[in-house]
Design an enzyme around this catalytic site. Structure first.
Site, mmCIF file in Angstrom:
data_model
loop_
_atom_site.group_PDB
_atom_site.id
_atom_site.type_symbol
_atom_site.label_atom_id
_atom_site.label_comp_id
_atom_site.label_asym_id
_atom_site.label_seq_id
_atom_site.Cartn_x
_atom_site.Cartn_y
_atom_site.Cartn_z
ATOM 1 N N HIS A 142 0.638 -1.193 0.064
ATOM 2 C CA HIS A 142 -0.100 -0.049 0.011
ATOM 3 C C HIS A 142 0.912 1.367 0.148
ATOM 4 O O HIS A 142 0.984 1.813 -1.203
ATOM 5 C CB HIS A 142 -0.923 0.013 1.099
ATOM 6 C CG HIS A 142 -1.935 -0.973 1.134
ATOM 7 N ND1 HIS A 142 -2.812 -1.475 0.367
ATOM 8 C CD2 HIS A 142 -1.979 -2.162 2.132
ATOM 9 C CE1 HIS A 142 -3.327 -2.718 0.561
ATOM 10 N NE2 HIS A 142 -3.025 -2.960 1.623
ATOM 11 N N ASP A 190 -4.500 -8.455 -3.649
ATOM 12 C CA ASP A 190 -4.995 -8.055 -2.279
ATOM 13 C C ASP A 190 -6.262 -8.639 -1.750
ATOM 14 O O ASP A 190 -6.329 -9.902 -1.643
ATOM 15 C CB ASP A 190 -5.038 -6.573 -2.174
ATOM 16 C CG ASP A 190 -5.130 -6.093 -0.658
ATOM 17 O OD1 ASP A 190 -5.400 -7.093 0.295
ATOM 18 O OD2 ASP A 190 -5.257 -5.171 -0.236
#
Lengths: 453, 453
Positions: B270, B321
């Protein structure tokens, strides 16, 4: 028209999902009613049935350049450099190429779930600006492409007069687009004579920068403008907003709302750069905001103020515009995601009475699309066309009706539209359009000829 | 391993496209060389051949909840309310369900062009926190799923100790995730013994809020941390940045760079909320930024500062993810589009020496993915796996090598990966994985059981 008599486990309607439903064509479009058991002679449609969507903004010829402008043109690459690539490309397309490109595009639209398309059509003349033998030749190419694929067409001949807010003449690569107001109105009337169940004719004004105030007033006062939808590009670019402010003394949406009786017949395409006041005024006008999230992202336009607009009761629909993408899933998914990324919140397009983001996005885009296509008047509430999703897709395993549209719109990357019924027949069965091989071959030839020029 | 001997019209390599190329497996992975004419016995691969991509961030179990959290939970829906749905869902998944879900996911990844996946695996124990009979049972389920599908697996057992920066104990729904440092290191060593060509083992630290400073230091000083990749979630949420600032006196990326020898073995997942200084420091560290654009959009996280990071020479890769989407095309397309929408510019991820946006995004994501998977050392520059795009797709008609990756990544919505070769065999032929029907049936059963609980 083949009178459909079908039966489905679940059919989506604006009032909610109907279980064990009979689906038939009636005077007002699809009629859906709970039936309990399959009626005699009813064809099983599938587990999940949805109405087809209208794609409210298309420039068909641009489909053939998808992927050709993703290279840096100069240090400050923007919409305006993209437009240079587009003009160079547009300059080589004649009626035959346009028909082949549009047919391929319309097959892709049908397979993605669009059963109607609004063509914002401005590629009218020969590259040197002289009319074709029949001045409607390019429009007729689009009509023919729609006919051979079975997609419904709302054709919007486009008025394009000037090269900027200062009233400058069209540049050499824009002369294909131009008309006098009279010649434009003759084209609209000529095409109106061809209207049918699968074809209606509206009017497009290219933009405020291409249509001076007096011409706008003249067109809106004309007989051809008394019926059908009216579309206009507006407030897509910051530079355009600045020019409008300095040369007309108001921002584009404010100016338009002050100078035209904008109502439910109108579709304001893009409307990206709005003040809060413009957002509220547009929402209250009853017009449709024509949102094109994938093109607006590709061009770096910006994000529409969706949350405030929905709170004001605004209508919207979606368009694939430049056709860099051709998918209602990607348009609606990224319309919502763009809002989430900037608000740092989830589930933006919901309301207390409709907590499913997918359900609300689909319902609004479906209704707004029909309205922008001029198909929502006179009690026609369902449209005529339907989609059957792939009940065998692993992605839909274990999904109930409450999560069906959330799953379709937000999850996965595999096309889930399996069958498409439009204009009284099956256009797509098991992911294949009935004429896709021939149409793809014609498209390949057309692209090869364009690239060889 | 089947020794591939193939021939293709064009093969992408980090040094550019090679025409009329022979493709063979050698000691350093795929070997590609210009061959002029097809060598004797060489199999024709197709017109466009690419190396497979590594998906650098996966929580496989979340695939089964894709589409279930797109409803408004409360008035201020955010990442943290999404996490509640995820915890409730995770609480019902055991080894058998995990294997079925992961296998379905891995089939979808292969068909989308991912031939390797990094599993950030924290669902270790029974729902009440007690270990399974074999404490590695859940990890073994992932290994088995990878084996049956053929995808390469980089398994990252994850250390998860505390429920927040304040050091609070794990909540009742987090106890499945927890380990002592010693038990965690034993798990890593146990799994290392299983390493093979298609399986390597790294380490993941869940996040700074779940791993106190002393535990971080202890793990990094341990024998198991001396090799293999090290991944960590970082700076995904604004609230997390604020907590880190107030409780550790620095922003997360600054803190990590000050307290660990972050280098090319690291992947910071991220890294959304960065100051300019953190962006530059991260770029200079040699670590990979693990970007997950579709999940970050779905969760409303925010946008990574891509342009500045690339200007600083930063490495990045992509991950799916939460698996709300499973597509390198959508990840890379919207990584770029997010930048365009906020910069009001086009073609952000380019450089003077590489003017194609698609080419630069693909090349960087390919290299960064291999690096994050621990596969780029020791002269292994090409990876082992390859993709063949669909040369018959109308979307690719008339596209030359200069526009091929731009077209694949930016245009259209139909999967274009037609064949996938991985681990010495064809895993996907003509869009079908060799075992997809059985795997989908097992997935359906698993989801039905979870939903019925």
């Amino acid at each position: 028209m083949h009178a459909l008599n079908g039966f489905a486990d679940r059919v989506w309607t604006p009032q909610g999902w109907i279980a064990d439903a009979q689906v038939r064509h009636g005077a007002d479009g699809l009629e859906v009613a709970a039936a309990g058991a399959p009626p005699a002679g009813a064809e099983r449609l599938g587990r999940w049935v949805l109405p087809g969507l209208a794609n409210l903004h298309s420039h068909a010829f641009q489909r053939a350049m998808a992927g050709l402008a993703e290279r840096q043109g100069n240090a400050e690459d923007s919409f305006w450099t993209w437009r240079e690539v587009m003009y160079a490309f547009a300059g080589r397309i004649g009626p035959e190429a346009l028909r082949a490109i549009a047919a391929q595009l319309y097959v892709e639209m049908l397979k993605a779930g669009y059963t109607r398309v609004c063509e914002f059509h401005y590629l009218h003349h020969r590259p040197d600006g002289t009319p074709y033998a029949d001045p409607a030749d390019m429009a007729l190419a689009l009509i023919e492409a729609a006919r051979e694929t079975g997609i419904g067409l709302t054709l919007l001949p486009t008025l394009y007069l000037t090269g900027g807010f200062d009233g400058r003449a069209l540049g050499p690569r824009q002369v294909r687009f131009g008309h006098t107001v009279d010649a434009f109105l003759r084209l609209v009337e000529r095409l109106r004579a061809l209207e049918s169940d699968r074809l209606n004719i509206g009017i497009a004004l290219h933009s405020l920068r291409a249509v001076p105030a007096d011409a706008l007033a003249a067109v809106l006062a004309s007989e051809p403008a008394r019926q059908g939808p009216i579309h206009i590009h507006i407030a897509e670019q910051i530079g355009e907003v600045q020019d409008c402010l300095s040369l007309r003394g108001a921002r584009p949406v404010d100016w338009l709302l002050d100078h035209a009786a904008v109502d439910a017949r109108w579709c304001l395409v893009h409307a990206t750069h709005l003040t809060d006041r413009e957002t509220d005024r547009l929402a209250a006008s009853g017009a449709v905001a024509g949102l094109c999230p994938t093109t607006e992202a590709n061009l770096g336009d910006g994000l529409f103020p969706l949350k405030r607009y929905l709170a004001g009761g605004g209508a919207f629909g979606i368009g694939s515009d430049s056709h860099i993408s051709v998918s209602p899933v990607e348009e609606l998914r990224w319309l919502e995601y763009g809002q989430r990324l900037t608000a740092h919140r989830r589930n933006i397009a919901v309301a207390p009475e409709q907590p499913s983001t997918g359900e609300r996005l689909f319902g609004r885009a479906w209704a707004g699309g029909l309205q922008a296509a001029g198909l929502s008047g006179a009690g026609r509430t369902h449209g005529d066309d339907l989609l059957v999703l792939d009940e065998d897709a692993p992605l839909l395993a274990g999904r109930d009706a409450d999560h069906l549209l959330d799953t379709w719109l937000f999850a996965g990357n595999v096309p889930l539209v399996r069958h498409v019924h439009g204009g009284g027949r099956w256009l797509v069965r098991d992911f294949h359009h009935h004429d896709e091989d021939r149409i793809a071959a014609a498209y390949r030839s057309a692209v090869a000829a364009l690239r060889a020029d």
